[in-house]
Design an enzyme around this catalytic site. Sequence first.
Site, mmCIF file in Angstrom:
data_model
loop_
_atom_site.group_PDB
_atom_site.id
_atom_site.type_symbol
_atom_site.label_atom_id
_atom_site.label_comp_id
_atom_site.label_asym_id
_atom_site.label_seq_id
_atom_site.Cartn_x
_atom_site.Cartn_y
_atom_site.Cartn_z
ATOM 1 N N LYS A 137 -1.531 -1.096 -6.096
ATOM 2 C CA LYS A 137 -1.887 -2.397 -6.671
ATOM 3 C C LYS A 137 -1.247 -3.595 -5.998
ATOM 4 C CE LYS A 137 -2.933 -0.870 -11.284
ATOM 5 N NZ LYS A 137 -2.527 -0.866 -12.676
ATOM 6 N N ARG A 145 20.093 13.163 -2.217
ATOM 7 C CA ARG A 145 21.004 12.042 -2.516
ATOM 8 C C ARG A 145 22.467 12.454 -2.338
ATOM 9 N NH1 ARG A 145 17.817 8.796 -7.319
ATOM 10 N NH2 ARG A 145 16.960 7.316 -5.844
ATOM 11 N N GLY A 188 13.618 0.919 -5.918
ATOM 12 C CA GLY A 188 13.650 -0.462 -6.408
ATOM 13 C C GLY A 188 14.469 -1.396 -5.527
ATOM 14 N N GLY A 221 8.798 3.514 -3.391
ATOM 15 C CA GLY A 221 7.692 4.177 -4.104
ATOM 16 C C GLY A 221 7.323 5.504 -3.482
HETATM 17 P P1 AMP Z 1 2.424 2.617 -4.890
HETATM 18 O O1 AMP Z 1 3.244 3.376 -5.915
HETATM 19 O O2 AMP Z 1 2.045 1.242 -5.327
HETATM 20 O O3 AMP Z 1 3.016 2.661 -3.521
HETATM 21 O O4 AMP Z 1 1.012 3.374 -4.833
HETATM 22 C C1 AMP Z 1 0.866 4.674 -4.368
HETATM 23 C C2 AMP Z 1 -0.371 5.276 -4.952
HETATM 24 O O5 AMP Z 1 -1.503 4.543 -4.529
HETATM 25 C C3 AMP Z 1 -0.593 6.680 -4.477
HETATM 26 O O6 AMP Z 1 -0.522 7.538 -5.589
HETATM 27 C C4 AMP Z 1 -2.009 6.671 -3.881
HETATM 28 O O7 AMP Z 1 -2.784 7.785 -4.257
HETATM 29 C C5 AMP Z 1 -2.592 5.422 -4.503
HETATM 30 N N1 AMP Z 1 -3.700 4.900 -3.683
HETATM 31 C C6 AMP Z 1 -3.669 4.569 -2.399
HETATM 32 N N2 AMP Z 1 -4.886 4.166 -1.982
HETATM 33 C C7 AMP Z 1 -5.705 4.258 -3.029
HETATM 34 C C8 AMP Z 1 -7.084 3.979 -3.235
HETATM 35 N N3 AMP Z 1 -7.849 3.521 -2.226
HETATM 36 N N4 AMP Z 1 -7.603 4.168 -4.463
HETATM 37 C C9 AMP Z 1 -6.823 4.637 -5.464
HETATM 38 N N5 AMP Z 1 -5.510 4.908 -5.344
HETATM 39 C C10 AMP Z 1 -4.957 4.726 -4.146
#
Ligand code: AMP
Length: 395
Positions: free
Chosen positions: A195, A37, A375, A352
Amino acid sequence: MPNFKSIDNVDGSGKRVVIRLDLNVPIENGKVTDATRIERVVPTLRELLDKKAAVIVLAHFDRPKGKVVPEMSLKPVAPALQSGLGRPVKFIFTDWQSAPTVSAKPGECMLMENTRYHAGEEKNDAGFAKTLASLGDIFVNDAFSAAHRAHSSTEGIAHLIPAYAGRAMEAELRALEQALEKPKRPLIAVVGGAKVSSKLELLGNLSGLANTIVIGGGMANTFLAAQGYPVGKSLCEHDLLPIAKEIIATAKSKGCTLLLPTDVVVAKEFKANSPSRNIKIADVAADDMILDAGTDTVTRINAAFDAAKTIVWNGPLGAFEHTPFDKATVACARHVAKLTKSGRLASIAGGGDTVSALNHAGVAGDFTYISTAGGAFLEWLEGKPLPGVKALERT
Ligand code: AMP
């Protein structure tokens, strides 16, 4: 794209420039452990100092919630800023209860204490914005990653003295314009991660903008379940099946193609090197966990990339932290990197875990632009106006 003024318009000589930076860097045992940063904002600081401005840096650190919390002082950041800049940086402690006296000379750089030591900062308090504005003749914002919050040091101050975008802010705004406002088409959005619930607004906005959305990661499971496919023990938001169906219908009505997995990599356990199989989505068993996109899916995604002119990427395609479930993310990221390097498309990624996923694939440096703003980058993808950016608009 906001019609902002860049620091091209700043005549620094003899001026006191208050600059907002994001210096919320990782610190261990009083030492900065990752200076990314800091490196990003050095060009703006150098340029202003070369123009003989007296530079007064504002930044926050962690969440002291309006109180002086010594562990959240910006003091340890001053030496790291100084070595990144290659010029002296003087740290100035203040509890911000009254306007501090700062006597910076032309060409000098001062780092002020954590703005969040004052309770007014996060409330965008007008009085605190006035205190901050009293430190300078002009304001420069080079903290895109803090621009989604309307705080005194990001928004309020910009209305009180002439306001400009720093070089890092400018680069971020131009990259995002290239991604979403004036993209060369076809535009493909890659939306992965854990999610659907955290990406609803993003999917809603992108379905009106992108030609294709590649849906991967855990969130793809919710879409597969909504279409009646078995997902076994996979991460899946069963309460969101109606919403997933709605997103599928909306995308269709807007002419946006959703590219979902047709095959997946499954395991019985969510841990590294757990025995895995590459199977069709219809064959997922009750005790299977979907942890990555399959090889056919990767081929389809990469073929879509071949035809694209712009790619916006947020979120991994699988549980990339655990081998071998990083394969789809790595293969697709490397393909985007190759196409970018050959000049066939523009690739913009962020938010993320995306940056660590691309670092893991060893290609972060080969994308057109990587946003380190979590964010703020996501809110931009969601189509929300960012208060700190809006406040820089010319009136
Ligand atoms: P996000 O912070 O929403 O971008 O999510 C990232 C996280 O999603 C990472 O830690 C990945 O390990 C997890 N992830 C991705 N695909 C899967 C999956 N099929 N099952 C469980 N976790 C997952």
